[in-house]
Design a protein around this motif. Structure first.
Motif, mmCIF file in Angstrom:
data_model
loop_
_atom_site.group_PDB
_atom_site.id
_atom_site.type_symbol
_atom_site.label_atom_id
_atom_site.label_comp_id
_atom_site.label_asym_id
_atom_site.label_seq_id
_atom_site.Cartn_x
_atom_site.Cartn_y
_atom_site.Cartn_z
ATOM 1 N N LEU A 1 -5.390 -9.519 3.086
ATOM 2 C CA LEU A 1 -6.439 -8.379 3.318
ATOM 3 C C LEU A 1 -7.211 -8.264 2.111
ATOM 4 O O LEU A 1 -7.027 -8.572 1.008
ATOM 5 C CB LEU A 1 -5.539 -6.983 3.040
ATOM 6 C CG LEU A 1 -4.338 -6.916 4.059
ATOM 7 C CD1 LEU A 1 -3.522 -5.763 3.779
ATOM 8 C CD2 LEU A 1 -4.706 -6.902 5.681
ATOM 9 N N VAL A 2 -8.711 -8.074 2.353
ATOM 10 C CA VAL A 2 -9.472 -8.157 1.346
ATOM 11 C C VAL A 2 -10.448 -6.574 1.719
ATOM 12 O O VAL A 2 -10.819 -6.633 2.679
ATOM 13 C CB VAL A 2 -10.534 -9.125 1.438
ATOM 14 C CG1 VAL A 2 -11.550 -9.094 0.431
ATOM 15 C CG2 VAL A 2 -9.834 -10.569 1.278
ATOM 16 N N GLU A 3 -10.499 -6.124 0.721
ATOM 17 C CA GLU A 3 -11.135 -4.871 0.770
ATOM 18 C C GLU A 3 -12.599 -5.034 0.072
ATOM 19 O O GLU A 3 -12.775 -5.844 -0.737
ATOM 20 C CB GLU A 3 -10.380 -3.574 -0.114
ATOM 21 C CG GLU A 3 -9.128 -3.326 0.266
ATOM 22 C CD GLU A 3 -8.241 -3.984 -0.672
ATOM 23 O OE1 GLU A 3 -6.893 -3.479 -0.517
ATOM 24 O OE2 GLU A 3 -8.496 -5.013 -0.986
ATOM 25 N N SER A 4 -13.603 -4.117 0.612
ATOM 26 C CA SER A 4 -14.843 -4.053 -0.031
ATOM 27 C C SER A 4 -15.321 -2.680 0.175
ATOM 28 O O SER A 4 -14.994 -1.971 1.077
ATOM 29 C CB SER A 4 -15.776 -5.228 0.594
ATOM 30 O OG SER A 4 -15.793 -5.178 2.084
ATOM 31 N N ALA B 1 -3.383 -1.575 3.586
ATOM 32 C CA ALA B 1 -2.105 -2.321 3.812
ATOM 33 C C ALA B 1 -1.996 -2.485 5.487
ATOM 34 O O ALA B 1 -2.733 -1.714 6.072
ATOM 35 C CB ALA B 1 -1.046 -1.370 3.445
ATOM 36 N N ALA B 2 -1.201 -3.391 5.514
ATOM 37 C CA ALA B 2 -0.978 -3.747 7.118
ATOM 38 C C ALA B 2 0.549 -3.529 7.214
ATOM 39 O O ALA B 2 1.402 -4.243 6.408
ATOM 40 C CB ALA B 2 -1.658 -5.098 7.451
ATOM 41 N N ALA B 3 0.791 -3.348 8.632
ATOM 42 C CA ALA B 3 2.335 -2.993 8.911
ATOM 43 C C ALA B 3 2.520 -4.231 10.127
ATOM 44 O O ALA B 3 1.311 -4.206 10.983
ATOM 45 C CB ALA B 3 2.495 -1.633 9.619
ATOM 46 N N ARG B 4 3.626 -4.590 10.177
ATOM 47 C CA ARG B 4 3.970 -5.822 10.883
ATOM 48 C C ARG B 4 4.969 -5.076 12.087
ATOM 49 O O ARG B 4 5.795 -4.653 11.641
ATOM 50 C CB ARG B 4 4.765 -6.983 10.397
ATOM 51 C CG ARG B 4 3.914 -7.842 9.566
ATOM 52 C CD ARG B 4 4.732 -8.946 9.020
ATOM 53 N NE ARG B 4 5.101 -9.961 9.949
ATOM 54 C CZ ARG B 4 6.331 -10.089 10.138
ATOM 55 N NH1 ARG B 4 7.141 -9.644 9.584
ATOM 56 N NH2 ARG B 4 6.525 -11.175 11.179
ATOM 57 N N TYR C 1 1.865 -5.940 3.863
ATOM 58 C CA TYR C 1 0.908 -6.729 3.268
ATOM 59 C C TYR C 1 0.020 -5.712 2.681
ATOM 60 O O TYR C 1 -0.148 -4.497 3.129
ATOM 61 C CB TYR C 1 0.024 -7.534 4.286
ATOM 62 C CG TYR C 1 1.003 -8.509 5.003
ATOM 63 C CD1 TYR C 1 1.281 -8.292 6.219
ATOM 64 C CD2 TYR C 1 1.502 -9.605 4.448
ATOM 65 C CE1 TYR C 1 2.046 -9.072 7.063
ATOM 66 C CE2 TYR C 1 2.141 -10.577 5.214
ATOM 67 C CZ TYR C 1 2.589 -10.167 6.214
ATOM 68 O OH TYR C 1 3.483 -11.301 7.166
ATOM 69 N N TRP C 2 -0.548 -6.019 1.282
ATOM 70 C CA TRP C 2 -1.332 -5.077 0.586
ATOM 71 C C TRP C 2 -2.711 -5.836 0.030
ATOM 72 O O TRP C 2 -2.553 -7.103 -0.355
ATOM 73 C CB TRP C 2 -0.461 -4.585 -0.608
ATOM 74 C CG TRP C 2 0.490 -3.672 -0.064
ATOM 75 C CD1 TRP C 2 2.038 -3.973 0.364
ATOM 76 C CD2 TRP C 2 0.395 -2.238 0.055
ATOM 77 N NE1 TRP C 2 2.523 -2.819 0.741
ATOM 78 C CE2 TRP C 2 1.860 -1.861 0.601
ATOM 79 C CE3 TRP C 2 -0.400 -1.237 -0.293
ATOM 80 C CZ2 TRP C 2 1.812 -0.599 0.608
ATOM 81 C CZ3 TRP C 2 -0.079 0.001 -0.021
ATOM 82 C CH2 TRP C 2 1.092 0.554 0.391
#
Length: 124
Positions: free
Chosen positions: A4-7, A97-100, A113-114
């Protein structure tokens, strides 16, 4: 694995707006939802918003409801956080963050994931 990439973070005056982006890559087929959390200096990380991939259901903390909007672009495995009417107390590092394979929500344990985070600073 999912990366994960934030901007989109930055410095803004109170009352202004910012739009954060979070792009996922890797095994994105496993993502069932994404969320945003933030952590201010000296404080614990707190939930901001989340969105389900399957039905678009959204979740917001009371502190941002009516000011922030979470938007998904599932085809690009990207989530956005539109932040309006920003206040100095919104200053924090914002992480996505992502949930699986499960519904997202306010609890951190729902996410697998963060991202590294992006700084948002709101001046008064």
């Amino acid at each position: 694995q999912v990366q994960l990439v934030e901007s989109g973070g930055g410095l803004v005056q109170a009352g202004g707006s910012l739009r954060l982006s979070c792009a996922a890559s890797g095994r994105t087929f496993s993502i069932s939802g994404m969320g945003w959390f933030r952590q201010a200096p000296g404080k614990e990380r707190e939930f901001v918003a989340a969105i389900s991939w399957s039905d678009g259901r959204t979740y917001y903390s009371d502190s941002v409801k009516g000011r922030f909007t979470i938007i998904r672009e599932a085809a690009k495995s990207t989530v956005y956080l539109q932040m309006n009417s920003l206040k100095p107390e919104d200053t924090a590092v914002y992480c996505c963050a992502a949930a699986r394979f499960r519904q997202p929500g306010p609890a951190e344990y729902l996410y697998d994931y963060w991202g590294q985070g992006t700084q948002v600073t709101v001046s008064s």
